[in-house]
Design an enzyme around this catalytic site. Structure first.
Site, PDB file in Angstrom:
ATOM      1  N   GLY A 221       0.597  -1.066  -0.177  1.00  0.00           N
ATOM      2  CA  GLY A 221      -0.034  -0.048  -0.164  1.00  0.00           C
ATOM      3  C   GLY A 221       0.833   1.174  -0.071  1.00  0.00           C
ATOM      4  CB  SER A 222      -0.098   4.845   0.600  1.00  0.00           C
ATOM      5  OG  SER A 222      -0.479   4.827   2.018  1.00  0.00           O
ATOM      6  CB  SER A 223       5.244   5.768   1.423  1.00  0.00           C
ATOM      7  OG  SER A 223       5.984   5.197   0.458  1.00  0.00           O
ATOM      8  N   GLY A 224       2.680   6.322   3.520  1.00  0.00           N
ATOM      9  CA  GLY A 224       2.110   6.586   4.637  1.00  0.00           C
ATOM     10  C   GLY A 224       1.497   5.773   5.524  1.00  0.00           C
ATOM     11  CB  THR A 225      -0.767   2.832   5.093  1.00  0.00           C
ATOM     12  OG1 THR A 225      -1.897   3.653   4.739  1.00  0.00           O
ATOM     13  CG2 THR A 225      -1.051   1.868   5.913  1.00  0.00           C
ATOM     14  CD  GLU A 244       5.229  -6.304  -2.326  1.00  0.00           C
ATOM     15  OE1 GLU A 244       5.874  -7.046  -2.623  1.00  0.00           O
ATOM     16  OE2 GLU A 244       4.331  -5.916  -2.889  1.00  0.00           O
ATOM     17  CB  CYS A 278       3.281   0.625  -6.364  1.00  0.00           C
ATOM     18  SG  CYS A 278       3.554  -1.135  -6.811  1.00  0.00           S
TER      19      CYS A 278
END
Length: 489
Positions: A221-225, A244, A278
């Site tokens: 998922g996202s880098s923030g999460t 990832e 991504c």
């Protein structure tokens, strides 16, 4: 509505209500309630209770189960693809490709287990040196919305093959796909508790990730999460955490004769899946030369003619919608911000129909922005950076905290040899679309793009840990005792 699969039974959520919508029509695709903390507890407990029996079934029985699942996927491929298209907005042709990839990766996962893990033996004097692999136990899988079938199963299948039990929490934007997939696992005969599904948003995810009963977590998922998960599990070295995440991926073009092929690869790299991969190219690095000008002119023309439409259009589009109205709003706001900082619009990204998440491709020249924000804009928006030398291109390419993918389109092998050595990325492609990656190769990045390779071929490495031993059938004295040792008085 029974939307959670816990200990072999379908149950209704006890948490807050949530829904998913088709990103074009806004029709409700899924409606239900999130799993409560108590239901997350129950799912983890069910997985723990099923673990010993699942582990002890042996590899061949576990392999037979995932092969049955592959067969069930094949039988229901069209239906699952339709659900994927309905909920994500991706064209039916692409959704069918996703389901086929789910099927194909099962064989890759089985091959990887046998080749990378499994059991190894070697003679060591009067003993046998043995390496076996033991499953972690209960692992959580947190999945993304862009490939809601394929990517979670890239974690789930290897985890099950290794003997783990799984608690799966999908994206709250694609709960219907997750439910359909879990029902196919049920059809394949998954034992109660071996695979559990808990649906919901952030609260459900936090409860699962922080649960003391899990032995590890695999996330795409996202880098923030991903960064939030890394902080949440900090100080727990006993748990495997494999992340990832996203990328601000560069694609360099220099000295290429086949301009048409280059244009194709740029379009494929930037706008496939409406830019929601991504590995999509976020930054296109083009020489500041007349040849570079001509390339950009042809690119803008070709991108403006890409067909965008509904997932089930009779004449299939190249791009569908982005995942939601909110995602479309964020992308349009990002474009406006980049323009306010000095970016030049080469091709404006537009909302094609009001009230929908259908966006046209966007291309901005951001060369004039001195402090370009290092952000991943997850959609059909590519930023052009002009450069004077290959040294400058490499410097620009690596000017990011991310490190997932990087690509070079060039006829000059010596440039690629240097590019491969100096690129800070986990995936480096030459004269191929940036979004292309082999299932039989490791997939992942460095920096803010992730910390391991927990899917595709290398997934086996993270689903079990090696146990080394020296073994002998009987106790025997060594040929010579150590100095200072006497066994008899």
């Amino acid at each position: 509505m029974s939307t959670h699969f816990i200990d072999g039974s379908w149950v209704t959520g006890a948490g807050e209500p949530f829904a998913s919508r088709n990103p074009v029509t806004q029709a409700v695709v899924f409606e239900g309630r999130a799993a409560s903390e108590e239901q997350v507890d129950a799912a983890v407990a069910a997985a723990r209770g099923a673990f010993a029996a699942w582990r002890d079934r042996g590899l061949e029985e576990r392999a037979a189960l995932v092969k049955r699942f592959a067969g069930v996927l094949g039988e229901h491929k069209a239906r699952l693809a339709d659900v994927i298209g309905l909920e994500t907005g991706k064209p039916r042709w692409e959704a069918l490709t996703e389901v086929q990839t789910m099927i194909g990766k099962i064989d890759v996962s089985l091959m990887a287990w046998r080749e990378r893990t499994g059991e190894r033996q070697a003679e060591a004097g009067d003993a046998t040196a043995v390496v076996r692999h033991r499953p972690h136990g209960v692992v959580a899988v947190l999945g993304p919305y862009n490939f809601p079938g394929h990517l979670p199963n890239g974690h789930i299948v290897p985890a099950l093959i290794a003997g783990n039990c799984v608690v799966f929490k999908p994206s709250e934007l694609t709960p219907r796909v997750a439910e359909e997939t879990a029902r196919l696992w049920e059809k394949a005969g998954i034992p109660a508790g071996v695979l559990n599904l808990v649906q919901g948003g952030r609260r459900t995810g936090v409860a699962l990730a922080g649960h003391p009963g899990i032995d590890g977590l695999f996330f795409t998922g996202s880098s923030g999460t991903g960064n939030a998960l890394h902080r949440q599990l900090a100080g727990q070295p006993e748990k495997i955490l494999a992340l990832e995440m996203g990328g601000n991926n560069p694609l360099i073009v220099q000295d290429v004769a086949n301009t048409e092929a280059a244009i194709h690869h740029i379009l494929q790299s930037s706008f496939i899946s409406a830019g929601q991969r991504c590995t999509c190219a976020r930054r296109l690095l083009v020489p500041a030369t007349p040849e570079g000008d001509a390339l950009l002119g042809r690119l803008v023309d070709a991108a403006s003619r890409l067909k965008v439409g509904r997932y089930d259009d009779a004449e299939q589009p190249f791009m569908g919608a982005v995942i939601s109205l909110a995602a479309a709003d964020r992308l349009l706001a990002a474009q406006a911000r980049l323009v306010s900082l000095g970016g030049e619009v080469l091709l404006e990204m537009r909302r094609l129909e009001e009230g929908t998440a259908l966006l046209s491709p966007g291309i901005l020249d951001v060369s004039a922005i001195k402090e370009l924000p290092d952000e991943e804009h997850f959609g059909p928006l590519v930023q052009v950076q002009r450069y004077g030398s290959f040294d400058e291109a490499l410097s620009l390419a690596n000017r990011t905290r991310y490190g997932l993918a990087a690509g070079l389109i060039s006829d000059r092998r010596e440039l690629y040899e240097r590019f491969w050595r100096e690129s800070r990325a986990g995936i480096v492609n030459w004269n191929k679309p940036l979004t292309g990656a082999s299932s039989a190769a490791p997939f992942g990045g460095v920096g803010s793009s992730g910390n391991h390779r927990p899917s595709a071929y290398y997934a086996a490495d993270y689903c079990a840990y090696p146990v080394a031993g020296l073994e002998a059938a009987a106790v025997a004295l060594p040929g010579q005792l150590a100095p200072g040792m006497r066994l008899n008085s």
